[in-house]
Enzyme design. Sequence first.
Site, PDB file in Angstrom:
ATOM      1  N   SER A  49     113.569 -20.959  -8.319  1.00  0.00           N
ATOM      2  CA  SER A  49     112.637 -21.565  -7.235  1.00  0.00           C
ATOM      3  C   SER A  49     111.773 -22.177  -8.257  1.00  0.00           C
ATOM      4  O   SER A  49     111.341 -21.990  -9.370  1.00  0.00           O
ATOM      5  CB  SER A  49     112.104 -20.453  -6.238  1.00  0.00           C
ATOM      6  OG  SER A  49     111.051 -19.757  -6.770  1.00  0.00           O
ATOM      7  N   SER A  51     108.166 -22.011  -7.870  1.00  0.00           N
ATOM      8  CA  SER A  51     107.069 -21.235  -7.464  1.00  0.00           C
ATOM      9  C   SER A  51     106.100 -21.325  -9.012  1.00  0.00           C
ATOM     10  O   SER A  51     104.710 -21.302  -8.752  1.00  0.00           O
ATOM     11  CB  SER A  51     107.102 -19.971  -6.895  1.00  0.00           C
ATOM     12  OG  SER A  51     107.764 -19.006  -7.803  1.00  0.00           O
ATOM     13  N   LYS A 115     106.161 -13.803 -11.098  1.00  0.00           N
ATOM     14  CA  LYS A 115     104.871 -14.689 -10.601  1.00  0.00           C
ATOM     15  C   LYS A 115     103.989 -14.281 -11.794  1.00  0.00           C
ATOM     16  O   LYS A 115     104.058 -13.424 -12.767  1.00  0.00           O
ATOM     17  CB  LYS A 115     104.180 -14.183  -9.621  1.00  0.00           C
ATOM     18  CG  LYS A 115     105.241 -14.394  -8.132  1.00  0.00           C
ATOM     19  CD  LYS A 115     105.583 -15.644  -7.839  1.00  0.00           C
ATOM     20  CE  LYS A 115     106.435 -15.649  -6.428  1.00  0.00           C
ATOM     21  NZ  LYS A 115     106.566 -16.955  -6.096  1.00  0.00           N
ATOM     22  N   SER A 207     104.563 -21.304  -3.316  1.00  0.00           N
ATOM     23  CA  SER A 207     104.776 -20.040  -3.799  1.00  0.00           C
ATOM     24  C   SER A 207     104.757 -18.741  -2.609  1.00  0.00           C
ATOM     25  O   SER A 207     103.287 -19.095  -2.275  1.00  0.00           O
ATOM     26  CB  SER A 207     103.866 -19.674  -5.051  1.00  0.00           C
ATOM     27  OG  SER A 207     103.937 -18.491  -5.581  1.00  0.00           O
TER      28      SER A 207
END
Length: 261
Positions: A49, A51, A115, A207
């Site tokens: 992804s 994010s 993250k 995100s």
Amino acid sequence: MNHEGKPLTKPAETGTWASIRETLKVAIQALLIALVVRTLLFQPFNIPSGSLVPTLLIGDYLFVSKYSYGYSKFSLPLSEYIPIEANGRIWAAEPKRGDIAVFKLPKDNATDYIKRVIGLPGDKIQMIDGILNINGQPVKRERIADYETVDSYGQVAKVPQYLETLPGGVTHRVIERDGDNGFWDRTELYTVPAGHFFMMGDNRDNSTDSRDLANVGYVPFANFVGRAEMIFFSVDEGTPAWQIWNWPAHARWSRLFTTIH
């Protein structure tokens, strides 16, 4: 002894069977070494992804160091099927603010998320008009050249990009796809519980992270898998890495073997 009084001897092993046995031996040894490396040292991950754009791109393949934070249940392969509680770590070393880390989503303790560590235990975190605030102080950010990305309609767009400097000195890039008016650009005040961390993506308006308490929330230390260290391969979004015939045109050669900050 045989009926003539001579000692019995074992028939010589044929070349074919000897070769097969040696091949199996080497294969088993290689698998064991790979298992040890994956469990204790490094695990490969790919980025599915956007994010963490612009730091990490869809199609990046990276190594995550398993030893950086010590080991918990979630350091083991197929940890979601291991019937023991994740209640601690051995050789523990807490994540530092600014680390990019892989962790198991607290909601199911199975899904891998990646993250950036923004908040440490006891920190107070809040987004105010697009500005990250930590313990009551706005985090320094500096506007730099716009970043070219794809908007929610699939169209190429240039979006605001900043250099953000976290307490402790880690500087990294963030983008604000919706400017400072995105859904998560104005939040409540979060207080990070003891033994937990607050995680966010660098693509602030795209995100799902700790700002969303219902889906991610605060991440327990035990859920950390490891720290992202290096991109070892990268290919354009939508191009499977196994299609080696597409590498000359679609591999992002400049990203190979770059360290992650």
